[in-house]
Write a protein that holds these residues in place. Sequence first.
Motif, PDB file in Angstrom:
ATOM      1  N   VAL A 118       0.853  -1.185   0.000  1.00 29.26           N
ATOM      2  CA  VAL A 118       0.000   0.000   0.000  1.00 29.26           C
ATOM      3  C   VAL A 118       0.887   1.232   0.000  1.00 29.26           C
ATOM      4  CG1 VAL A 118      -1.158   1.349   1.794  1.00 29.26           C
ATOM      5  CG2 VAL A 118      -2.251  -0.665   0.937  1.00 29.26           C
ATOM      6  N   GLN A 119       0.563   2.192  -0.863  1.00 26.73           N
ATOM      7  CA  GLN A 119       1.294   3.464  -0.864  1.00 26.73           C
ATOM      8  C   GLN A 119       0.384   4.483  -0.190  1.00 26.73           C
ATOM      9  OE1 GLN A 119       4.190   3.555  -3.197  1.00 26.73           O
ATOM     10  NE2 GLN A 119       3.441   2.603  -5.069  1.00 26.73           N
ATOM     11  N   LEU A 120       0.892   5.114   0.836  1.00 26.71           N
ATOM     12  CA  LEU A 120       0.058   6.025   1.619  1.00 26.71           C
ATOM     13  C   LEU A 120       0.621   7.449   1.570  1.00 26.71           C
ATOM     14  CD1 LEU A 120      -2.364   5.676   3.788  1.00 26.71           C
ATOM     15  CD2 LEU A 120      -0.560   6.143   5.431  1.00 26.71           C
ATOM     16  N   PRO A 121      -0.163   8.417   1.057  1.00 28.31           N
ATOM     17  CA  PRO A 121       0.297   9.808   1.132  1.00 28.31           C
ATOM     18  C   PRO A 121       0.368  10.218   2.606  1.00 28.31           C
ATOM     19  CG  PRO A 121      -1.592   9.590  -0.331  1.00 28.31           C
ATOM     20  CD  PRO A 121      -1.472   8.296   0.417  1.00 28.31           C
ATOM     21  N   VAL A 122       1.493  10.768   3.013  1.00 30.42           N
ATOM     22  CA  VAL A 122       1.664  11.103   4.439  1.00 30.42           C
ATOM     23  C   VAL A 122       1.695  12.627   4.597  1.00 30.42           C
ATOM     24  CG1 VAL A 122       3.216  10.926   6.425  1.00 30.42           C
ATOM     25  CG2 VAL A 122       2.761   8.923   5.036  1.00 30.42           C
ATOM     26  N   HIS A 123       0.668  13.119   5.257  1.00 30.71           N
ATOM     27  CA  HIS A 123       0.444  14.552   5.403  1.00 30.71           C
ATOM     28  C   HIS A 123       0.609  14.881   6.894  1.00 30.71           C
ATOM     29  CE1 HIS A 123      -1.738  18.203   4.019  1.00 30.71           C
ATOM     30  NE2 HIS A 123      -2.102  18.247   5.280  1.00 30.71           N
ATOM     31  N   HIS A 124       1.767  15.487   7.242  1.00 30.12           N
ATOM     32  CA  HIS A 124       2.053  15.697   8.671  1.00 30.12           C
ATOM     33  C   HIS A 124       1.491  17.027   9.187  1.00 30.12           C
ATOM     34  CE1 HIS A 124       4.703  12.300   9.109  1.00 30.12           C
ATOM     35  NE2 HIS A 124       5.515  12.713   8.155  1.00 30.12           N
ATOM     36  N   CYS A 125       1.100  17.007  10.458  1.00 28.10           N
ATOM     37  CA  CYS A 125       0.647  18.240  11.134  1.00 28.10           C
ATOM     38  C   CYS A 125       1.502  18.450  12.385  1.00 28.10           C
ATOM     39  CB  CYS A 125      -0.799  18.107  11.586  1.00 28.10           C
ATOM     40  SG  CYS A 125      -1.927  17.735  10.261  1.00 28.10           S
ATOM     41  N   LEU A 126       1.580  19.716  12.804  1.00 32.36           N
ATOM     42  CA  LEU A 126       2.254  20.045  14.063  1.00 32.36           C
ATOM     43  C   LEU A 126       1.159  20.200  15.114  1.00 32.36           C
ATOM     44  CD1 LEU A 126       5.126  20.779  15.216  1.00 32.36           C
ATOM     45  CD2 LEU A 126       4.427  23.170  14.957  1.00 32.36           C
ATOM     46  N   ARG A 176      10.355  22.003  22.325  1.00 28.89           N
ATOM     47  CA  ARG A 176      10.702  20.650  21.881  1.00 28.89           C
ATOM     48  C   ARG A 176       9.647  20.144  20.891  1.00 28.89           C
ATOM     49  NH1 ARG A 176      10.723  15.513  25.969  1.00 28.89           N
ATOM     50  NH2 ARG A 176       8.729  16.414  26.494  1.00 28.89           N
ATOM     51  N   VAL A 177      10.102  19.395  19.869  1.00 35.25           N
ATOM     52  CA  VAL A 177       9.173  18.716  18.953  1.00 35.25           C
ATOM     53  C   VAL A 177       9.515  17.228  18.992  1.00 35.25           C
ATOM     54  CG1 VAL A 177       8.418  18.460  16.560  1.00 35.25           C
ATOM     55  CG2 VAL A 177       8.927  20.726  17.441  1.00 35.25           C
ATOM     56  N   ARG A 186      14.666  18.357  18.918  1.00 26.55           N
ATOM     57  CA  ARG A 186      13.801  17.373  18.247  1.00 26.55           C
ATOM     58  C   ARG A 186      14.106  16.012  18.822  1.00 26.55           C
ATOM     59  NH1 ARG A 186      14.718  20.253  12.321  1.00 26.55           N
ATOM     60  NH2 ARG A 186      14.129  22.278  13.156  1.00 26.55           N
ATOM     61  N   GLU A 187      13.089  15.351  19.295  1.00 26.55           N
ATOM     62  CA  GLU A 187      13.321  14.054  19.962  1.00 26.55           C
ATOM     63  C   GLU A 187      12.518  12.945  19.318  1.00 26.55           C
ATOM     64  OE1 GLU A 187      12.771  14.080  24.218  1.00 26.55           O
ATOM     65  OE2 GLU A 187      14.111  15.808  24.380  1.00 26.55           O
ATOM     66  N   ALA A 188      13.200  11.810  19.166  1.00 27.17           N
ATOM     67  CA  ALA A 188      12.558  10.664  18.507  1.00 27.17           C
ATOM     68  C   ALA A 188      11.798   9.814  19.526  1.00 27.17           C
ATOM     69  CB  ALA A 188      13.618   9.826  17.822  1.00 27.17           C
TER      70      ALA A 188
END
Length: 352
Positions: free
Chosen positions: A133-141, A154-155, A178-180
């Motif tokens: 499956v190919q999924l368009p990934v639309h990120h939000c803050l 921090r994000v 930025r933290e994973a």
Amino acid sequence: MENSGDGQQQQQQDLAERAYLVQVNGYDSLATPKDLNLPRPLSISDFAPAPMHGSTLRVAYQGVPGAYSEAAACKAYPECEPVPCEQFEAAFQAVELWLADRAVLPVENSLGGSIHRNYDLLLRHRLHIVGEVQLPVHHCLLAMPGVSKADLRRVISHPQALAQCEHTLTRLGLSVAREAVDDTAGAAQFIAENNLRDTAAIASNRAAEIYGMNILANGIQDDAGNVTRFVMLAREPIIPRVDRPFKTSIVFAKEEATGSLFKVLSAFAFRDINLTKIESRPQRKKPLRIVDDNNSGKSQYFEYLFYIDFEASMADKRAQNALAELQEFTSFLRVLGSYPMDVTPLVGSPPL
Ligand SMILES: O=C(O)C(=O)C[C@]1(C(=O)O)C=C[C@@H](O)C=C1
């Protein structure tokens, strides 16, 4: 069907057999295995490929509700029950232990490239790729209600999501730490549960809804056409077909002879089989090879495993012949799966 003569006859026969078994086991009354609290014998339906839990397919994914992997599971199997798992390893095990029928695994992204760890997992486990499956990934803050960008120190997000938004975050003036964390929606959940007012998450707008967060910025991925490719995994392979576009994924280690990689690739080229991906990963068990070099003593080489995706079904004679030829130039070869290609157009897909 249930009340047909045949059915009744079968039922009577079953009862007679059970009564006989009860007698020979020394019981004096007619009892069913349930009454005796005996384990239910396995029947042929226990080995059916899927689904195991009524008619709903259970699909394991890494993350919590609102994660992109959950969206990928629902895109592949719209009627499924998504099963959240803490790690990818747990998603694999859920399928292996029959707690789920499928696992969904992100393998590459149009911005970040291959997700190497997941390639390694494919090899460590015995599951089969049965779809993609190919999924368009639309990120939000996302941040807590009332929090503004100026409050942020921090994000946090999944490392892939942080990488996919790296430049946009800087452009937004967010040169903060930025933290994973394990997954995008998990980041949103963590902020909401702890009411963190100096931290934002990169996640989907569905995650914002689920965890009651505000969207401070929408579409913050560095490329508007950000797409992640996921593969679906099952205990059993599917039967390959030729009446629709199929893809096949393989992994191999090449023979040490000079030119063997070229020969592998030409086995596909000569048969007009298009390769869509080639990826190499160091072999964990024997990462280095030491060879004699006539000029300067000894040299060291890394040893690799190669992952290839090609556009043909294993039911296609060309693919069968190519793999037969490959065996001459490889010391190890495994078909990870032959499965229908995701050919749905990505343009115009709703943002997630
Ligand atoms: O964290 C999530 O939401 C995921 O589903 C994982 C994941 C990934 O591993 O690439 C999936 C899609 C996006 O590329 C970002 C993160």
